[in-house]
Design a protein around this motif. Structure first.
Motif, short mmCIF file in Angstrom:
data_model
loop_
_atom_site.label_atom_id
_atom_site.label_comp_id
_atom_site.label_asym_id
_atom_site.label_seq_id
_atom_site.Cartn_x
_atom_site.Cartn_y
_atom_site.Cartn_z
N THR A 130 0.81 -1.41 0.01
CA THR A 130 0.08 0.23 0.20
C THR A 130 0.88 1.17 0.12
OG1 THR A 130 -1.83 -1.14 1.61
CG2 THR A 130 -1.83 0.88 1.08
N PHE A 144 -2.15 12.50 -6.90
CA PHE A 144 -2.71 11.44 -6.37
C PHE A 144 -3.38 10.35 -7.21
CE2 PHE A 144 -5.79 9.00 -4.82
CZ PHE A 144 -5.00 7.39 -3.86
N GLU A 145 -4.54 10.58 -7.76
CA GLU A 145 -5.27 10.22 -9.16
C GLU A 145 -4.46 9.58 -10.47
OE1 GLU A 145 -9.13 12.99 -9.37
OE2 GLU A 145 -9.51 11.85 -8.44
N SER A 148 -2.00 6.89 -8.74
CA SER A 148 -2.79 5.72 -8.02
C SER A 148 -3.32 5.27 -9.46
CB SER A 148 -4.10 6.19 -7.73
OG SER A 148 -4.60 5.25 -7.34
N LYS A 149 -3.71 5.88 -10.66
CA LYS A 149 -3.76 4.88 -11.70
C LYS A 149 -2.12 3.72 -12.19
CE LYS A 149 -7.55 7.82 -13.74
NZ LYS A 149 -7.36 8.71 -14.72
N CYS A 152 -1.78 1.31 -9.00
CA CYS A 152 -2.44 0.15 -9.30
C CYS A 152 -2.52 -0.94 -10.46
CB CYS A 152 -3.63 0.99 -9.07
SG CYS A 152 -4.38 1.35 -7.53
N GLU A 157 -1.97 -0.78 -3.82
CA GLU A 157 -3.06 -0.11 -3.36
C GLU A 157 -2.89 1.02 -3.02
OE1 GLU A 157 -6.63 -0.13 0.55
OE2 GLU A 157 -4.82 -1.47 -0.05
N CYS A 158 -3.24 2.40 -3.51
CA CYS A 158 -2.88 3.72 -2.90
C CYS A 158 -4.20 4.16 -2.52
CB CYS A 158 -2.92 4.72 -4.17
SG CYS A 158 -1.93 4.46 -5.13
#
Length: 261
Positions: A130, A144-145, A148-149, A152, A157-158
């Motif tokens: 994580t 962050f997004e 995260s992509k 992931c 996991e983020c």
């Protein structure tokens, strides 16, 4: 056991270090002492079997010694992927192209922040599978997004960890002591995001000592914080200590000074 670091990138402090960003209010760094402390940091890594690439000083960017903020190293099977960031501090954005050229020699799996996304590596903490990412003045939700992509897709996991300003990065007051234990300031002690970990809370006034560096088989802790040192020892750890006084003046800690994988 998690990742054991075998490689690191550091950058020699520039003589302009004292012109960098800081809210510490501790005065300008003594550059002779800063260089000694930086060399000791490198020697520590080498003593633990970590191969260190030392980049030349970059006087144009006073904060460039804090290389961690320019990229996030993502462990993958057989090596590492790299996410090149876009620092929230505008004065640091020129550091990115310089580090990207170095990273291209490390791996072919290089991703980069785009558009209005902002992120600094000091806001990114990996625990197990994580990534915890601070959302603050240096890292925004879009950053962050985007991260995260990528993470992931690589099997991670983020978790976003928004917090009020008052410190530069998430890891300024939160870091790993091992694969299951976090050390933190009181501001994070009741956060639900970290409920599954064992938590040590540093005494008020010794928050700087919460930025520790776990290499996977060794633990390095800032020297000069006796109550935190006792807390860590009482909980079964046997850390090494190093003086970081001159980098503390510039809001920098142990993790800030290297990219590790």
């Amino acid at each position: 056991m998690g990742t054991i670091f075998t490689q690191a990138i550091v950058r020699t402090p520039a003589d302009s270090l004292g012109d960098g960003l800081t809210e510490a209010g501790l005065g300008c760094p003594d550059m002779d002492l800063a260089n000694v402390q930086h060399r000791n940091y490198i020697k520590y890594f080498e003593s633990k079997g970590i191969s260190v690439t030392v980049l030349d000083a970059d006087p144009q960017y006073p904060d460039s010694v804090f290389v961690e903020d320019t990229a996030v190293m993502i462990p993958v099977a057989g090596g590492v992927a790299v996410f090149i960031t876009c620092p929230g501090a505008q004065s640091r954005r020129g550091e990115v192209s310089r580090i990207k050229n170095i990273i291209s020699n490390v791996t072919d799996e290089v991703f980069q922040m785009e558009g209005n996304g902002l992120m600094e590596g000091g806001d990114v903490l990996l625990m197990g599978n994580t990534f915890f990412v601070g959302i603050d003045s240096r890292t925004n939700l879009e950053g962050f997004e985007q991260f995260s992509k990528v993470a992931c897709k690589l099997g991670y996991e983020c978790v976003a960890v928004p917090f009020e300003n008052g410190m530069p990065h998430l890891k300024t007051e939160l870091s790993a002591l091992d694969d299951e234990t976090l050390i933190m300031s009181s501001r994070f002690s009741t956060r639900d995001e970290f409920s599954r970990f064992k938590k040590l809370v540093a005494p008020t006034g010794e928050e700087y000592a919460t930025n520790c560096l776990y290499t996977g088989n060794a633990l390095l802790v800032p020297a000069g914080f006796p109550a935190t040192a006792e807390l860590i020892s009482k909980n079964g750890f046997n850390p090494d200590f190093i003086d970081m006084s001159e980098f503390r003046k510039m809001d920098g800690g142990l993790t800030c000074l290297s990219l590790r994988w």
